[in-house]
Design a protein around this motif. Structure first.
Motif, PDB file in Angstrom:
ATOM      1  N   LYS A  38       1.039  -1.083   0.022  1.00  0.00           N
ATOM      2  CA  LYS A  38       0.166  -0.127   0.083  1.00  0.00           C
ATOM      3  C   LYS A  38       0.734   1.265  -0.086  1.00  0.00           C
ATOM      4  O   LYS A  38       0.589   2.200  -0.890  1.00  0.00           O
ATOM      5  N   SER A  94      -4.328 -11.273  -4.817  1.00  0.00           N
ATOM      6  CA  SER A  94      -5.180 -10.376  -4.415  1.00  0.00           C
ATOM      7  C   SER A  94      -4.737  -8.838  -5.239  1.00  0.00           C
ATOM      8  O   SER A  94      -5.563  -7.984  -5.440  1.00  0.00           O
ATOM      9  N   ARG A  97      -5.346  -9.126  -8.804  1.00  0.00           N
ATOM     10  CA  ARG A  97      -6.696  -8.896  -9.068  1.00  0.00           C
ATOM     11  C   ARG A  97      -7.089  -7.413  -9.094  1.00  0.00           C
ATOM     12  O   ARG A  97      -7.831  -6.906  -9.978  1.00  0.00           O
ATOM     13  N   PHE A  98      -6.458  -6.677  -8.263  1.00  0.00           N
ATOM     14  CA  PHE A  98      -6.771  -5.674  -8.105  1.00  0.00           C
ATOM     15  C   PHE A  98      -6.230  -4.641  -9.072  1.00  0.00           C
ATOM     16  O   PHE A  98      -6.955  -3.836  -9.986  1.00  0.00           O
ATOM     17  N   GLY A 101      -8.024  -4.827 -12.347  1.00  0.00           N
ATOM     18  CA  GLY A 101      -9.282  -4.534 -12.266  1.00  0.00           C
ATOM     19  C   GLY A 101     -10.605  -5.516 -11.805  1.00  0.00           C
ATOM     20  O   GLY A 101     -11.743  -5.251 -12.343  1.00  0.00           O
ATOM     21  N   GLN A 102     -10.021  -6.661 -11.452  1.00  0.00           N
ATOM     22  CA  GLN A 102     -11.116  -7.270 -11.138  1.00  0.00           C
ATOM     23  C   GLN A 102     -11.583  -7.838  -9.772  1.00  0.00           C
ATOM     24  O   GLN A 102     -12.581  -8.459  -9.443  1.00  0.00           O
ATOM     25  N   SER A 103     -11.026  -6.818  -8.920  1.00  0.00           N
ATOM     26  CA  SER A 103     -11.628  -6.932  -7.568  1.00  0.00           C
ATOM     27  C   SER A 103     -11.160  -5.420  -6.906  1.00  0.00           C
ATOM     28  O   SER A 103     -10.541  -4.599  -7.594  1.00  0.00           O
ATOM     29  N   LYS A 104     -11.609  -5.415  -5.637  1.00  0.00           N
ATOM     30  CA  LYS A 104     -11.278  -4.022  -5.057  1.00  0.00           C
ATOM     31  C   LYS A 104      -9.897  -4.069  -4.507  1.00  0.00           C
ATOM     32  O   LYS A 104      -9.515  -5.089  -4.631  1.00  0.00           O
ATOM     33  N   PHE A 105      -9.610  -2.901  -3.897  1.00  0.00           N
ATOM     34  CA  PHE A 105      -8.194  -3.003  -3.204  1.00  0.00           C
ATOM     35  C   PHE A 105      -8.447  -3.931  -1.992  1.00  0.00           C
ATOM     36  O   PHE A 105      -9.160  -4.137  -1.396  1.00  0.00           O
ATOM     37  N   ARG A 107      -8.310  -6.204   1.373  1.00  0.00           N
ATOM     38  CA  ARG A 107      -8.513  -5.599   2.806  1.00  0.00           C
ATOM     39  C   ARG A 107      -7.746  -6.459   3.660  1.00  0.00           C
ATOM     40  O   ARG A 107      -7.292  -7.642   3.595  1.00  0.00           O
TER      41      ARG A 107
END
Length: 185
Positions: A38, A94, A97-98, A101-105, A107
């Protein structure tokens, strides 16, 4: 053909403690990877970094060579290296995938929501040995099954995962099974 089987297990107090330690370290590494990337991603958006995030393999090298040797982080090496690496690679997936564009940031994982699983591959021939009433899990040892007959005793096991849900523990094994053909006469 690969097939997964899942059933509930009974753990001793020592096994529960070892498993909770594994869950905690896996959750820590997953969250640490997210926090590290991040910060890396924020620097990337400002133009200070050439890439959006570092890979899971590079982060695993950082953990093994740098972080685990720092004072106060020696406890990272207590559990299975494969379980640690799988947690990092799950975080890596994860992030991929972010960026696709397949999922959100991604968590962070919370201790109160026990959603971390411990992955154990089959490294030796004696790992993941299944008998009628018990299973041998790497680094945990022999564990009793609550229900008999759900795990195949005569199939080749590839890997397994141990999870916890509401103070109940489950083991899921991935097996190589022969395809059955249904012939109608």
């Amino acid at each position: 053909m690969k097939r997964a089987f899942k059933t509930e297990i009974k753990l001793t107090n020592e096994q529960q403690q070892k498993l909770h330690q594994t869950f905690g370290i896996c959750r820590f590494l997953y969250n640490h990877f997210l926090a590290y990337n991040k910060d890396h991603y924020e620097q990337f958006k400002q133009g200070k970094q050439p890439h959006g995030f570092i890979s899971g393999m590079d982060f695993d090298k950082y953990i093994n060579k740098d972080l685990s040797k720092q004072e106060g982080y020696e406890w990272i090496k207590v559990v299975s290296s494969k379980a640690r690496k799988k947690a990092i690679m799950n975080a890596h997936t994860s992030f991929q995938r972010f960026f696709k564009g397949q999922s959100k940031f991604p968590r962070f994982k919370k201790k109160s929501h026990q959603d971390v699983k411990a992955y154990f591959p089959k490294n030796n021939t004696t790992d993941w040995t299944i008998e009628r009433h018990r299973v041998k899990i790497p680094t945990i040892g022999w564990v009793r099954l609550k229900e008999f007959g759900y795990l195949p005793t005569n199939q080749r096991i590839i890997s397994g995962t141990v999870s916890q849900k509401a103070d109940r523990y489950f083991v899921s094994v991935l097996c190589e099974v022969e395809e059955q053909t249904n012939k109608k006469v």
